[in-house]
Design an enzyme around this catalytic site. Sequence first.
Site, PDB file in Angstrom:
ATOM      1  N   CYS A   1      29.656  44.999  34.977  1.00  0.00           N
ATOM      2  CA  CYS A   1      30.010  45.587  36.269  1.00  0.00           C
ATOM      3  C   CYS A   1      28.777  45.856  37.157  1.00  0.00           C
ATOM      4  O   CYS A   1      28.198  44.926  37.680  1.00  0.00           O
ATOM      5  CB  CYS A   1      30.864  46.821  36.060  1.00  0.00           C
TER       6      CYS A   1
ATOM      7  N   ARG B   1      39.351  50.047  45.967  1.00  0.00           N
ATOM      8  CA  ARG B   1      38.781  49.627  44.697  1.00  0.00           C
ATOM      9  C   ARG B   1      39.757  48.737  43.928  1.00  0.00           C
ATOM     10  O   ARG B   1      40.955  48.811  44.130  1.00  0.00           O
ATOM     11  CB  ARG B   1      38.417  50.857  43.841  1.00  0.00           C
TER      12      ARG B   1
ATOM     13  N   HIS C   1      34.963  46.753  31.486  1.00  0.00           N
ATOM     14  CA  HIS C   1      34.498  47.976  30.815  1.00  0.00           C
ATOM     15  C   HIS C   1      35.374  48.255  29.607  1.00  0.00           C
ATOM     16  O   HIS C   1      36.274  47.517  29.294  1.00  0.00           O
ATOM     17  CB  HIS C   1      34.662  49.171  31.759  1.00  0.00           C
TER      18      HIS C   1
END
Length: 241
Positions: free
Chosen positions: A94, A128, A191
């Site tokens: 990320c 997001r 993640h």
Amino acid sequence: MMIRIAHLYPDMLNLYGDRGNIIALTDRMTRRGIEVKTDAITMGKSFNADDYDILFIGGGQDFEQDVLLDDLKKGKDVEINKAIHGSRVVLAICGGYQMLGKYYKTYDGKMLEYLGALDFYTEGKEERMIGNFAYKTKEGIEVVGFENHSGRTYLGSQVEPLGKMIKGYGNNGEDGTEGVRFKNTFGTYSHGPVLPKNPDFADLLIKKALENKYSNVELTPLNDTLEEKARNQVKKLYIAR
Ligand code: GLN
């Protein structure tokens, strides 16, 4: 056999337990009798990429990425570049992944000039991209994970995507790609952390790191019952999405 891992900014870039990737790599190697040594490369500490077989960079928020920028440009940039182009194994997650590209322009207009080690750039938007997701690598490995990023990453022609999206947004929510791949460098938005629940992906990295050093590398199979349970749990979540 021995593998040395450099863990960059372990105290700053460790979103959603990204450090678990080091734990997974170490566990899968030690269970096979491979010795593993990991060094924490924090702010202010210099390192030589030639001393390491695997470089790992976790994810962070825009704030940490900004704070690290100065330190990154005091020599770590040169070493990371050297590792990438010298075919070392590099895994970046990320925010760490974004740092390997040309720049990251945050959603509120801040321009972070990055390493430019790889041919891509990232631009943030207020909305997001969040959720459990999955993608498939060219080896057919189905990687499951969790993404949460404002940055949209656009790859240039000098690099390949790490995978094709099965579910979720990936690089930008538009072109169906996820992550980056170049030589033995792997960047991903995943993640969670990514490797504990994706043992085939972890083994791909381990094999490449060993092959850089030793001949005739064969990885003995491990019992992945727990890992399969974790994968299935994420699959249930993203299928329900
Ligand atoms: N700050 C970056 C973004 O929001 C990376 C976030 C992360 O590492 N999860 O795009």
